[in-house]
Scaffold this active site. Structure first.
Site, PDB file in Angstrom:
ATOM      1  N   ARG A  99      31.388  40.503  34.687  1.00 30.68           N
ATOM      2  CA  ARG A  99      30.376  41.738  34.312  1.00 30.68           C
ATOM      3  C   ARG A  99      31.378  42.783  33.801  1.00 30.68           C
ATOM      4  O   ARG A  99      31.084  43.103  32.594  1.00 30.68           O
ATOM      5  CB  ARG A  99      29.960  42.304  35.637  1.00 30.68           C
ATOM      6  CG  ARG A  99      28.856  41.738  36.437  1.00 30.68           C
ATOM      7  CD  ARG A  99      28.392  42.260  37.434  1.00 30.68           C
ATOM      8  NE  ARG A  99      27.555  43.420  37.176  1.00 30.68           N
ATOM      9  CZ  ARG A  99      27.162  44.537  37.899  1.00 30.68           C
ATOM     10  NH1 ARG A  99      27.472  44.293  39.550  1.00 30.68           N
ATOM     11  NH2 ARG A  99      26.468  45.745  37.682  1.00 30.68           N
TER      12      ARG A  99
ATOM     13  N   CYS B 271      32.300  50.888  39.913  1.00 35.37           N
ATOM     14  CA  CYS B 271      31.616  49.739  40.036  1.00 35.37           C
ATOM     15  C   CYS B 271      30.343  49.669  39.109  1.00 35.37           C
ATOM     16  O   CYS B 271      30.234  50.437  37.984  1.00 35.37           O
ATOM     17  CB  CYS B 271      31.619  49.105  41.396  1.00 35.37           C
ATOM     18  SG  CYS B 271      30.550  50.381  42.501  1.00 35.37           S
TER      19      CYS B 271
END
Length: 261
Positions: A166, A220
């Site tokens: 990611r 995050c």
């Protein structure tokens, strides 16, 4: 001590089991929980409504106050928070309670899985909860917005707690844009030693550039996983700021740069 292996006899216990995409924590709570624990829903009590500020923005002080009082939280009693066992949701609860000024918040090491593995008793009925008197006062932990996150990425160390693919922009299963904040350093929480290994945690953070005297932040996807990274940093002896909005907030502004690879 921030991580507890036992629950103090006078503690308020919060069950914050949650997983992104499910299953919901409430049915799990009804199937069995630590005796005396109150259930706290991450989506409604530990985050504001999705939208401005990302998928799990900071809740208002009023909403957090109401949820914590209903769960029995008072300022003069320790609070023990637990989740299924990965400590992510528990770390989010720990961070928020600390941010809003609670002086003693502990994360139960191993969570509910650890509790069961140790052979401790559980209960299935919903216990009566006496309302608490917690009064939230914001500012107990350092908070970053998008501008602050960009500054830390350039002048300090901004850790990206998501999975490596990611961060690199190879795969993005949740948010509409892939990539990372320019200058951020990838350090997935899955690569961290266990929370009880303070020396191991410190060595891993140092390998990512964290040093005493250097400003450190973490983000995050939406500020849940990164709360665990902030908790781990504290256990390693570093004070870090949390970008609560995280990637889901960063990409709301198309003028903000996105890095890949």
């Amino acid at each position: 001590m921030t991580v507890a292996t036992e629950i103090p006899p006078d503690a308020t216990i919060l069950d914050v089991r949650w997983q992104l995409g499910g299953p919901p924590g409430w049915p799990q709570y009804l199937e069995g929980h630590i005796p005396g624990a109150a259930f706290v829903d991450l989506e409604t009590a530990l985050a504001g409504p999705p939208g401005e500020g990302g998928r799990h923005p900071l809740p208002s002080a009023e909403a957090f106050d109401s949820a914590m009082r209903a769960a029995g939280v008072s300022g003069d009693r320790p609070v023990v928070v637990y989740d299924g066992g990965d400590s992510m949701a528990a770390a989010r609860a720990w961070w928020l309670l600390r941010y809003f000024g609670h002086p003693r918040v502990l994360v139960l090491d191993g969570g509910f899985r650890g509790w069961l593995a140790a052979g401790h008793a559980i209960e299935r009925s919903v216990p009566p909860i006496e309302a608490g008197d917690f009064v939230p006062r914001a500012g107990g932990m350092t908070l970053l917005d998008a501008t602050g996150a960009a500054r830390v990425a350039g002048a300090g160390v901004l850790l990206d707690a998501r999975a490596g693919e990611r961060y690199r922009g190879e795969r993005e299963p949740i948010d509409p844009v892939a990539g990372h904040i320019p200058g951020a350093v990838s350090l997935p929480v899955s690569e961290l030693p266990r929370l009880g290994d303070g020396e191991g945690l410190r060595a891993r953070f140092e390998a990512s550039g964290v040093r005493d005297g250097v400003e450190v932040g973490a983000y995050c996807g939406s500020g849940v996983t990164a709360a665990l990274e902030v908790l781990a940093l504290e256990l390693a002896g570093y004070r870090a700021a949390l970008y609560v909005g995280s990637w889901s907030d960063w990409i709301r502004d198309p003028t903000r740069r996105v890095a890949r690879a």
